[in-house]
Design a protein around this motif. Structure first.
Motif, mmCIF file in Angstrom:
data_model
loop_
_atom_site.group_PDB
_atom_site.id
_atom_site.type_symbol
_atom_site.label_atom_id
_atom_site.label_comp_id
_atom_site.label_asym_id
_atom_site.label_seq_id
_atom_site.Cartn_x
_atom_site.Cartn_y
_atom_site.Cartn_z
ATOM 1 N N MET A 1 -16.801 -19.535 -2.744
ATOM 2 C CA MET A 1 -16.680 -19.046 -1.372
ATOM 3 C C MET A 1 -17.941 -19.402 -0.609
ATOM 4 O O MET A 1 -19.041 -19.174 -1.098
ATOM 5 N N THR A 2 -17.814 -19.938 0.597
ATOM 6 C CA THR A 2 -18.965 -20.360 1.378
ATOM 7 C C THR A 2 -19.533 -19.184 2.153
ATOM 8 O O THR A 2 -18.803 -18.409 2.767
ATOM 9 N N THR A 3 -20.875 -19.046 2.129
ATOM 10 C CA THR A 3 -21.506 -17.966 2.877
ATOM 11 C C THR A 3 -22.509 -18.535 3.852
ATOM 12 O O THR A 3 -23.030 -19.626 3.682
ATOM 13 N N SER A 4 -22.761 -17.766 4.899
ATOM 14 C CA SER A 4 -23.751 -18.163 5.900
ATOM 15 C C SER A 4 -25.140 -17.912 5.349
ATOM 16 O O SER A 4 -25.426 -16.807 4.865
ATOM 17 N N PRO A 5 -26.038 -18.889 5.431
ATOM 18 C CA PRO A 5 -27.387 -18.662 4.924
ATOM 19 C C PRO A 5 -28.140 -17.621 5.721
ATOM 20 O O PRO A 5 -29.104 -17.043 5.252
ATOM 21 N N GLN A 6 -27.715 -17.373 6.968
ATOM 22 C CA GLN A 6 -28.433 -16.412 7.790
ATOM 23 C C GLN A 6 -28.160 -14.964 7.375
ATOM 24 O O GLN A 6 -29.034 -14.139 7.336
ATOM 25 N N ALA A 41 -7.680 -28.921 -21.656
ATOM 26 C CA ALA A 41 -7.891 -29.112 -23.090
ATOM 27 C C ALA A 41 -9.375 -28.964 -23.413
ATOM 28 O O ALA A 41 -9.757 -28.317 -24.409
ATOM 29 N N LEU A 42 -10.224 -29.548 -22.562
ATOM 30 C CA LEU A 42 -11.669 -29.407 -22.745
ATOM 31 C C LEU A 42 -12.092 -27.952 -22.599
ATOM 32 O O LEU A 42 -12.897 -27.445 -23.395
ATOM 33 N N ALA A 43 -11.565 -27.266 -21.594
ATOM 34 C CA ALA A 43 -11.905 -25.852 -21.387
ATOM 35 C C ALA A 43 -11.531 -25.013 -22.598
ATOM 36 O O ALA A 43 -12.293 -24.133 -23.017
ATOM 37 N N ALA A 44 -10.362 -25.272 -23.181
ATOM 38 C CA ALA A 44 -9.923 -24.518 -24.354
ATOM 39 C C ALA A 44 -10.847 -24.765 -25.547
ATOM 40 O O ALA A 44 -11.184 -23.840 -26.302
ATOM 41 N N GLN A 45 -11.276 -26.017 -25.722
ATOM 42 C CA GLN A 45 -12.194 -26.336 -26.821
ATOM 43 C C GLN A 45 -13.521 -25.590 -26.657
ATOM 44 O O GLN A 45 -14.042 -24.995 -27.617
ATOM 45 N N ALA A 87 -10.797 -21.060 -18.505
ATOM 46 C CA ALA A 87 -11.846 -21.834 -17.828
ATOM 47 C C ALA A 87 -13.161 -21.060 -17.807
ATOM 48 O O ALA A 87 -14.233 -21.628 -18.057
ATOM 49 N N GLU A 88 -13.092 -19.770 -17.519
ATOM 50 C CA GLU A 88 -14.307 -18.945 -17.487
ATOM 51 C C GLU A 88 -14.928 -18.849 -18.876
ATOM 52 O O GLU A 88 -16.155 -18.909 -19.027
ATOM 53 N N ALA A 89 -14.078 -18.720 -19.895
ATOM 54 C CA ALA A 89 -14.567 -18.601 -21.273
ATOM 55 C C ALA A 89 -15.254 -19.869 -21.758
ATOM 56 O O ALA A 89 -16.036 -19.832 -22.712
ATOM 57 N N SER A 90 -14.983 -20.994 -21.097
ATOM 58 C CA SER A 90 -15.626 -22.250 -21.492
ATOM 59 C C SER A 90 -17.136 -22.195 -21.306
ATOM 60 O O SER A 90 -17.877 -22.915 -21.979
ATOM 61 N N LEU A 127 -16.891 -27.156 -14.693
ATOM 62 C CA LEU A 127 -15.501 -27.264 -15.130
ATOM 63 C C LEU A 127 -14.662 -26.140 -14.539
ATOM 64 O O LEU A 127 -13.538 -26.359 -14.068
ATOM 65 N N GLN A 128 -15.209 -24.945 -14.530
ATOM 66 C CA GLN A 128 -14.503 -23.792 -13.970
ATOM 67 C C GLN A 128 -14.208 -23.995 -12.490
ATOM 68 O O GLN A 128 -13.106 -23.678 -12.019
ATOM 69 N N ALA A 129 -15.174 -24.536 -11.739
ATOM 70 C CA ALA A 129 -14.977 -24.754 -10.305
ATOM 71 C C ALA A 129 -13.894 -25.796 -10.056
ATOM 72 O O ALA A 129 -13.061 -25.633 -9.150
ATOM 73 N N MET A 130 -13.875 -26.867 -10.832
ATOM 74 C CA MET A 130 -12.847 -27.890 -10.663
ATOM 75 C C MET A 130 -11.466 -27.338 -10.980
ATOM 76 O O MET A 130 -10.494 -27.602 -10.268
ATOM 77 N N LEU A 131 -11.387 -26.555 -12.045
ATOM 78 C CA LEU A 131 -10.090 -26.019 -12.446
ATOM 79 C C LEU A 131 -9.583 -24.951 -11.482
ATOM 80 O O LEU A 131 -8.376 -24.794 -11.321
#
Length: 221
Positions: free
Chosen positions: A1-6, A94-98, A143-146, A151-155
């Motif tokens: 999620m994008t946040t304002s730096p201000q 598959a990579l995330a599961a591994q 994905a989180e458990a990886s 990788l989590q962000a892409m998935l």
């Protein structure tokens, strides 16, 4: 999620994009629905600039179609795009599961097991309306458990689009899906990377086959 730096608050573009994406995934907005900038600006209480930026972002994600002089509409996923998306998903998941199995589920191990039980119970009870959210939650947890944040962000983006593609045909895949999910979760919790990766690969391959079957059905209608 994008946040304002201000001020740390969610930027208007991101807030509009998130809300519209949620509406599309939940079926509150259907393929072909018009997305008028002026109406959206009124709805969200912002100018048309962040609305335009949000629509452009959603176009890049495949949820919105922008046509010059005609404006924006909710996209209908094409068969080719859907297949390509699932092919990308197959390798990443598959990579995330591994990686998840190497961590034995990490901090989300208990939640992964709980979601599998909820999904199996909902499937046995024919509570099909509960299954899309549980399916998405299961794959998000893997994905989180990886432990790999990139990788989590892409998935995260891919899984939302896959859920949208299959959302209307959930009844065609529930039984097999939750048997698969249970086996994948067990391999992850047992710390078996090779087995977890293989089972996830086979699971996603079935989704590829289902897409071909659905396209064949549609062509024959």
């Amino acid at each position: 999620m994008t946040t304002s730096p201000q001020n740390g608050r969610t930027a208007p573009r991101a807030a509009v994009a998130d809300a519209l994406r949620e509406d599309i995934l939940a079926g509150r907005l259907s393929p072909g629905d018009r997305l008028r900038e002026v109406d959206l600006a009124d709805r969200f209480g912002v100018s048309r600039i962040p609305v335009r930026e949000a629509l452009s972002q959603l176009q890049s994600e495949g949820f919105v179609t922008l046509v010059r002089y005609r404006g924006a509409t909710v996209s209908a996923p094409s068969g080719t795009a859907a297949r390509e998306l699932v092919q990308i998903r197959r390798g990443l998941e598959a990579l995330a599961a591994q990686l998840a199995a190497r961590n034995r589920g990490g901090a989300v191990a208990a939640e992964l097991a709980r979601v599998v039980e909820l999904g199996r119970s909902a499937n046995l009870g024919h509570a099909h309306d509960e299954l899309p959210a549980l399916t998405l939650r299961f794959h998000s947890l893997v994905a989180e458990a990886s432990g790999n944040q990139q990788l989590q962000a892409m998935l995260e983006q891919i899984l939302g689009r896959v859920a949208w593609i299959f959302g209307q045909r959930q009844d065609t895949r529930t039984g097999v899906s939750w048997s698969d999910h249970a086996a994948i979760a067990q391999a992850i919790l047992n710390g078996s990377p090779v087995q977890a990766g293989y089972l996830m690969d086979e699971h996603i391959a079935r989704d590829e086959d289902l897409l071909v079957d659905l396209e064949t059905e549609h062509a024959g209608e």
